[in-house]
Design a protein around this motif. Structure first.
Motif, PDB file in Angstrom:
ATOM      1  N   LEU A  93       1.893  20.912 -15.398  1.00 17.38           N
ATOM      2  CA  LEU A  93       2.744  20.476 -16.514  1.00 17.38           C
ATOM      3  C   LEU A  93       2.250  20.984 -17.865  1.00 17.38           C
ATOM      4  O   LEU A  93       2.965  20.862 -18.864  1.00 17.38           O
ATOM      5  CB  LEU A  93       2.795  18.937 -16.551  1.00 17.38           C
ATOM      6  N   ILE A  94       1.052  21.542 -17.900  1.00 22.70           N
ATOM      7  CA  ILE A  94       0.453  21.915 -19.173  1.00 22.70           C
ATOM      8  C   ILE A  94       1.102  23.176 -19.741  1.00 22.70           C
ATOM      9  O   ILE A  94       1.120  24.237 -19.113  1.00 22.70           O
ATOM     10  CB  ILE A  94      -1.067  22.134 -19.027  1.00 22.70           C
ATOM     11  N   ARG A  95       1.641  23.034 -20.946  1.00 22.91           N
ATOM     12  CA  ARG A  95       2.216  24.172 -21.675  1.00 22.91           C
ATOM     13  C   ARG A  95       1.404  24.481 -22.932  1.00 22.91           C
ATOM     14  O   ARG A  95       1.702  25.439 -23.641  1.00 22.91           O
ATOM     15  CB  ARG A  95       3.658  23.847 -22.083  1.00 22.91           C
ATOM     16  N   THR A  96       0.439  23.637 -23.214  1.00 23.29           N
ATOM     17  CA  THR A  96      -0.396  23.811 -24.409  1.00 23.29           C
ATOM     18  C   THR A  96      -1.799  24.200 -23.944  1.00 23.29           C
ATOM     19  O   THR A  96      -2.015  25.317 -23.525  1.00 23.29           O
ATOM     20  CB  THR A  96      -0.401  22.516 -25.229  1.00 23.29           C
ATOM     21  N   GLU A  97      -2.753  23.277 -24.047  1.00 24.25           N
ATOM     22  CA  GLU A  97      -4.097  23.516 -23.532  1.00 24.25           C
ATOM     23  C   GLU A  97      -4.567  22.294 -22.756  1.00 24.25           C
ATOM     24  O   GLU A  97      -4.241  21.158 -23.102  1.00 24.25           O
ATOM     25  CB  GLU A  97      -5.084  23.797 -24.671  1.00 24.25           C
ATOM     26  N   PHE A  98      -5.339  22.546 -21.726  1.00 28.08           N
ATOM     27  CA  PHE A  98      -5.863  21.482 -20.892  1.00 28.08           C
ATOM     28  C   PHE A  98      -7.374  21.460 -21.038  1.00 28.08           C
ATOM     29  O   PHE A  98      -8.047  22.463 -20.813  1.00 28.08           O
ATOM     30  CB  PHE A  98      -5.480  21.728 -19.429  1.00 28.08           C
ATOM     31  N   ASN A  99      -7.903  20.301 -21.426  1.00 27.73           N
ATOM     32  CA  ASN A  99      -9.338  20.108 -21.604  1.00 27.73           C
ATOM     33  C   ASN A  99      -9.795  19.014 -20.649  1.00 27.73           C
ATOM     34  O   ASN A  99      -9.319  17.883 -20.714  1.00 27.73           O
ATOM     35  CB  ASN A  99      -9.634  19.700 -23.055  1.00 27.73           C
ATOM     36  N   ILE A 100     -10.702  19.355 -19.742  1.00 27.05           N
ATOM     37  CA  ILE A 100     -11.293  18.363 -18.845  1.00 27.05           C
ATOM     38  C   ILE A 100     -12.718  18.121 -19.309  1.00 27.05           C
ATOM     39  O   ILE A 100     -13.506  19.053 -19.442  1.00 27.05           O
ATOM     40  CB  ILE A 100     -11.298  18.845 -17.390  1.00 27.05           C
TER      41      ILE A 100
ATOM     42  N   LYS B  46      -6.390  21.780 -34.228  1.00 26.23           N
ATOM     43  CA  LYS B  46      -5.557  21.364 -33.095  1.00 26.23           C
ATOM     44  C   LYS B  46      -5.861  19.919 -32.684  1.00 26.23           C
ATOM     45  O   LYS B  46      -7.008  19.479 -32.747  1.00 26.23           O
ATOM     46  CB  LYS B  46      -5.786  22.301 -31.911  1.00 26.23           C
ATOM     47  N   LEU B  47      -4.820  19.227 -32.257  1.00 27.83           N
ATOM     48  CA  LEU B  47      -4.937  17.866 -31.754  1.00 27.83           C
ATOM     49  C   LEU B  47      -4.784  17.876 -30.238  1.00 27.83           C
ATOM     50  O   LEU B  47      -3.726  18.238 -29.712  1.00 27.83           O
ATOM     51  CB  LEU B  47      -3.865  16.969 -32.371  1.00 27.83           C
ATOM     52  N   SER B  48      -5.844  17.459 -29.539  1.00 29.92           N
ATOM     53  CA  SER B  48      -5.763  17.258 -28.096  1.00 29.92           C
ATOM     54  C   SER B  48      -5.794  15.755 -27.844  1.00 29.92           C
ATOM     55  O   SER B  48      -6.703  15.058 -28.305  1.00 29.92           O
ATOM     56  CB  SER B  48      -6.946  17.938 -27.387  1.00 29.92           C
ATOM     57  N   VAL B  49      -4.803  15.256 -27.137  1.00 33.50           N
ATOM     58  CA  VAL B  49      -4.677  13.816 -26.906  1.00 33.50           C
ATOM     59  C   VAL B  49      -5.327  13.454 -25.578  1.00 33.50           C
ATOM     60  O   VAL B  49      -4.955  13.974 -24.521  1.00 33.50           O
ATOM     61  CB  VAL B  49      -3.200  13.379 -26.912  1.00 33.50           C
TER      62      VAL B  49
ATOM     63  N   PRO C 221      -8.906  24.566 -15.987  1.00 36.41           N
ATOM     64  CA  PRO C 221      -8.367  24.219 -17.307  1.00 36.41           C
ATOM     65  C   PRO C 221      -8.717  25.306 -18.316  1.00 36.41           C
ATOM     66  O   PRO C 221      -9.511  26.209 -18.025  1.00 36.41           O
ATOM     67  CB  PRO C 221      -9.098  22.914 -17.637  1.00 36.41           C
ATOM     68  N   HIS C 222      -8.132  25.206 -19.490  1.00 34.61           N
ATOM     69  CA  HIS C 222      -8.487  26.161 -20.546  1.00 34.61           C
ATOM     70  C   HIS C 222      -9.915  25.911 -21.040  1.00 34.61           C
ATOM     71  O   HIS C 222     -10.615  26.843 -21.438  1.00 34.61           O
ATOM     72  CB  HIS C 222      -7.511  26.029 -21.716  1.00 34.61           C
ATOM     73  N   GLN C 223     -10.329  24.635 -21.011  1.00 33.65           N
ATOM     74  CA  GLN C 223     -11.644  24.268 -21.541  1.00 33.65           C
ATOM     75  C   GLN C 223     -12.250  23.145 -20.702  1.00 33.65           C
ATOM     76  O   GLN C 223     -11.545  22.231 -20.261  1.00 33.65           O
ATOM     77  CB  GLN C 223     -11.505  23.797 -22.983  1.00 33.65           C
ATOM     78  N   VAL C 224     -13.562  23.218 -20.501  1.00 35.53           N
ATOM     79  CA  VAL C 224     -14.306  22.109 -19.914  1.00 35.53           C
ATOM     80  C   VAL C 224     -15.348  21.671 -20.936  1.00 35.53           C
ATOM     81  O   VAL C 224     -16.079  22.497 -21.494  1.00 35.53           O
ATOM     82  CB  VAL C 224     -14.957  22.490 -18.568  1.00 35.53           C
ATOM     83  N   THR C 225     -15.371  20.364 -21.211  1.00 35.73           N
ATOM     84  CA  THR C 225     -16.323  19.801 -22.159  1.00 35.73           C
ATOM     85  C   THR C 225     -17.352  18.989 -21.387  1.00 35.73           C
ATOM     86  O   THR C 225     -17.004  18.013 -20.717  1.00 35.73           O
ATOM     87  CB  THR C 225     -15.610  18.907 -23.194  1.00 35.73           C
ATOM     88  N   LEU C 226     -18.593  19.389 -21.474  1.00 40.26           N
ATOM     89  CA  LEU C 226     -19.661  18.748 -20.717  1.00 40.26           C
ATOM     90  C   LEU C 226     -20.208  17.563 -21.493  1.00 40.26           C
ATOM     91  O   LEU C 226     -20.640  17.696 -22.640  1.00 40.26           O
ATOM     92  CB  LEU C 226     -20.772  19.756 -20.430  1.00 40.26           C
ATOM     93  N   VAL C 227     -20.185  16.388 -20.849  1.00 45.06           N
ATOM     94  CA  VAL C 227     -20.601  15.136 -21.475  1.00 45.06           C
ATOM     95  C   VAL C 227     -21.693  14.503 -20.617  1.00 45.06           C
ATOM     96  O   VAL C 227     -21.540  14.414 -19.396  1.00 45.06           O
ATOM     97  CB  VAL C 227     -19.405  14.168 -21.601  1.00 45.06           C
TER      98      VAL C 227
ATOM     99  N   GLY D 247     -13.910  31.899 -15.619  1.00 42.23           N
ATOM    100  CA  GLY D 247     -13.014  32.197 -16.733  1.00 42.23           C
ATOM    101  C   GLY D 247     -12.606  30.984 -17.541  1.00 42.23           C
ATOM    102  O   GLY D 247     -11.546  30.986 -18.176  1.00 42.23           O
ATOM    103  N   ILE D 248     -13.453  29.953 -17.546  1.00 45.51           N
ATOM    104  CA  ILE D 248     -13.131  28.699 -18.237  1.00 45.51           C
ATOM    105  C   ILE D 248     -13.988  28.583 -19.494  1.00 45.51           C
ATOM    106  O   ILE D 248     -15.215  28.724 -19.443  1.00 45.51           O
ATOM    107  CB  ILE D 248     -13.383  27.493 -17.311  1.00 45.51           C
ATOM    108  N   ARG D 249     -13.351  28.322 -20.626  1.00 47.35           N
ATOM    109  CA  ARG D 249     -14.064  28.111 -21.888  1.00 47.35           C
ATOM    110  C   ARG D 249     -14.913  26.839 -21.804  1.00 47.35           C
ATOM    111  O   ARG D 249     -14.477  25.838 -21.253  1.00 47.35           O
ATOM    112  CB  ARG D 249     -13.069  27.986 -23.037  1.00 47.35           C
ATOM    113  N   THR D 250     -16.116  26.889 -22.369  1.00 47.60           N
ATOM    114  CA  THR D 250     -17.035  25.763 -22.265  1.00 47.60           C
ATOM    115  C   THR D 250     -17.338  25.153 -23.632  1.00 47.60           C
ATOM    116  O   THR D 250     -17.369  25.839 -24.647  1.00 47.60           O
ATOM    117  CB  THR D 250     -18.361  26.190 -21.620  1.00 47.60           C
TER     118      THR D 250
END
Length: 239
Positions: free
Chosen positions: A62-69, A3-6, A86-92, A125-128
């Motif tokens: 507006l998200i119809r796909t996936e939202f990654n914060i 998958k491509l997340s922009v 969001p669907h996913q949170v990425t910890l940086v 309930g958020i993917r990590t």
């Protein structure tokens, strides 16, 4: 297909440089999804120099796909993510003044902190996902945090690609295989582009998602946003 997340941070940077609403970030979110991207990524920073916290809440409906914060899990960031869901949170592990992400987590030193943060997001309930360097011990400890995924920090691969692409990708293949054995799903991001993306994707056939911003938006200046997304998606097709 991977998958491509922009990542739309650079679109927000351009808007903020002049004030007003040009380019229109919300239109860009709709267009990117219409053009075939499977996700939208944002990385709000404390100074809001590109994505603003208000942008994140405005984008969510507006998200119809996936939202990654993605971002550093400060108290303010954690509250934003819990609110937006969001669907996913990425910890940086970004310092507040970082220009861009420049390293993955030291999961050994920060194990307890990451366990606590990830537990908070999982309760919501958020993917990590954890942003991480391709180092065996760090990945082993990442698994101990109970994260769902890791995101491999690919700048070293991008820097080494032109000199010796096999040597550049080797530690990432090893890291991905280790992560898979530990039950982790693999994402990747940072400095992936039209020149090096296909090879990386081919070498890690179970790669789930890439997050790409800077290079993709730069290419869009020449090819247009729709054609650029098509070109990037073509690099991600499993041949």
């Amino acid at each position: 297909m991977t998958k491509l997340s922009v990542n739309i941070n650079k679109i927000a940077t351009l808007r903020n440089s002049r004030g007003g609403n040009m380019p229109d970030l919300l239109k860009a979110v709709n267009d990117i999804q219409n053009f075939g991207a499977e996700g939208i990524t944002v990385h709000p920073r404390p100074d809001e120099r590109h994505i603003r916290y208000k942008d994140v809440t405005d984008i969510r409906p507006l998200i119809r796909t996936e939202f990654n914060i993605e971002g550093y899990p400060s108290p303010k960031f954690i509250e934003l993510v819990k609110k937006v869901k969001p669907h996913q949170v990425t910890l940086v592990p970004d310092a507040p003044d970082a220009i861009t992400s420049n390293a993955g987590w030291d999961t050994i030193t920060h194990l307890t902190f990451l366990q606590d943060v990830i537990g908070t997001f999982k309760e919501a309930g958020i993917r990590t996902s954890i942003f991480i360097d391709p180092v065996a011990e760090l990945i082993s400890y990442a698994a101990k945090t109970d994260t769902d995924r890791i995101e491999l920090y690919t700048e070293p691969y991008a820097k080494g690609y032109e000199k010796d692409r096999e040597a550049a990708v080797a530690p990432f293949v090893e890291a991905a295989n280790q992560a898979k054995k530990l039950g982790l799903t693999i994402n990747a991001g940072h400095d992936l582009n039209l020149q090096n993306l296909r090879f990386f994707n081919e070498k890690i056939p179970f790669l789930k998602e890439v997050s790409i911003g800077h290079a993709l938006i730069c290419d869009a200046l020449y090819y247009g946003l729709e054609q650029t997304i098509i070109m990037y998606k073509d690099q991600l097709i499993k041949k």
